[in-house]
Scaffold this motif. Sequence first.
Motif, PDB file in Angstrom:
ATOM      1  N   LEU A  25       0.820  -1.212   0.000  1.00 29.97           N
ATOM      2  CA  LEU A  25       0.000   0.000   0.000  1.00 29.97           C
ATOM      3  C   LEU A  25       0.856   1.265   0.000  1.00 29.97           C
ATOM      4  N   ASP A  26       2.004   1.195   0.652  1.00 32.51           N
ATOM      5  CA  ASP A  26       2.937   2.333   0.582  1.00 32.51           C
ATOM      6  C   ASP A  26       3.305   2.613  -0.871  1.00 32.51           C
ATOM      7  N   ALA A  27       3.667   1.558  -1.591  1.00 29.40           N
ATOM      8  CA  ALA A  27       4.072   1.719  -2.993  1.00 29.40           C
ATOM      9  C   ALA A  27       2.897   2.173  -3.852  1.00 29.40           C
ATOM     10  N   ALA A  28       1.694   1.725  -3.506  1.00 26.77           N
ATOM     11  CA  ALA A  28       0.512   2.056  -4.308  1.00 26.77           C
ATOM     12  C   ALA A  28       0.146   3.533  -4.237  1.00 26.77           C
ATOM     13  N   GLN A  29       0.639   4.238  -3.223  1.00 24.33           N
ATOM     14  CA  GLN A  29       0.318   5.669  -3.115  1.00 24.33           C
ATOM     15  C   GLN A  29       0.863   6.450  -4.303  1.00 24.33           C
ATOM     16  N   GLY A  30       1.872   5.907  -4.974  1.00 24.28           N
ATOM     17  CA  GLY A  30       2.461   6.602  -6.116  1.00 24.28           C
ATOM     18  C   GLY A  30       1.793   6.305  -7.444  1.00 24.28           C
TER      19      GLY A  30
END
Length: 417
Positions: free
Chosen positions: A305-310
């Motif tokens: 989910l951290d990566a998906a913020q981008g």
Amino acid sequence: MLSLVDLRTRLSAGDLSPEGAIRLAQEAIAAREPEVGALVCRHDAPLVATRGPLAGIAVGVKDIIDTADLPTQMGSTIYAGWRPRADAAIVSRLRALGAVPLAKMTTCAFASVDPTATRNPHNLARTPGGSSAGSAAAVAAGMVPLALGTQTGGSVIRPAAFCGVAAIKPSFRLLPMVGIKTFSWALDTLGLFGAGIRDVAGALALLADRPGIDLPEESPTGMRIGLVLQDFAGEADPEAVEALQAARRAAEALGAVVTDLGLPEAIAEAWRCHPIVQDYEARQALAWEYAAHRDALTPLLRAQLDAAQGLTAEGYDAARRQAHQARRMLKDVFSEHDALLTFSAPGYAPAGLASTGSPRFNRLWTLMGVPCVNVPVPGPGLPLGVQVIARFGDDGRALAVAAMIERGLRAGVGSVS
């Protein structure tokens, strides 16, 4: 394993009562659950219906599917002890048919990728796969004859292959997703696990209220099957390659015409787009959990989910357009083939419980929304499976071809040495 078809036959003949059938499941749970760890919670004294086509059938329910009489905890401490007010639509349908939703089954948190503590019944040192870990393991261990799972990438077909059970991920939205925690609304699909193809076919026909899905007495003849290696997804392990060839030989021995098939580049490109669609939607579906409880998320999901913020809306829209183009091209593929045959998983279930294995041979077909069936392949070692795929809405054909291959494999035609 407990066979749904066999249990229904015994129940119909009066050789077994509905209460007796539920006791069989409870006894199996008592015997196997301590070592397998497939269950989150269960009913000790369930209400057992005496009428209905599934009266006496115990069902395992993946723990992202709402049940009014048992907690739904999503595999996460965030929802520890949470009790929905209502059943999910599929659970209501089970009850209407007389089935007993007996237990909630373990799931990776929010049906994502962090492994559960569930063990593979065939080898307790290996994973059962995920995210529908408990559902696949419970059927394989003979605890229940039917279990519900969901698939966003490969969370039904892959654990079925690792655990040596039959499973179907039906056509997208054939079964209702109302009351099931969303990860990706364009991908999430409800699926079924059973001992054999006839078990999942009969269950799907009842649950979807489509009798035509159930299997005919005779195997289909003259089926045109395309064998797809999915080279764009990487190489499979030697044992998976041998299982696929064994399934090919079984199909050919029963009159099918099997040809090697390469997929157009546009379809391969859609495979590469799957994670964009999945993670962009997961970022929104789990927005509250991420904002309010990020530190309580499991490590791999939190990083995902951290990566998906981008991810951007433009990238998501482009991925969706690519998927739409691939679906149109897949219709052309099915104009010349009745079904496709490919890997269910890269190989045996991985050792240890640190990984649920790779869904790379499943995710394209989830994105395409087409029906996929895992056929267990008998052999001397750990379980293996192959995947039968048919055009969108042709779930009955996918099951019929899978049943034909299963029959050939069980008869020893083309068996794995």
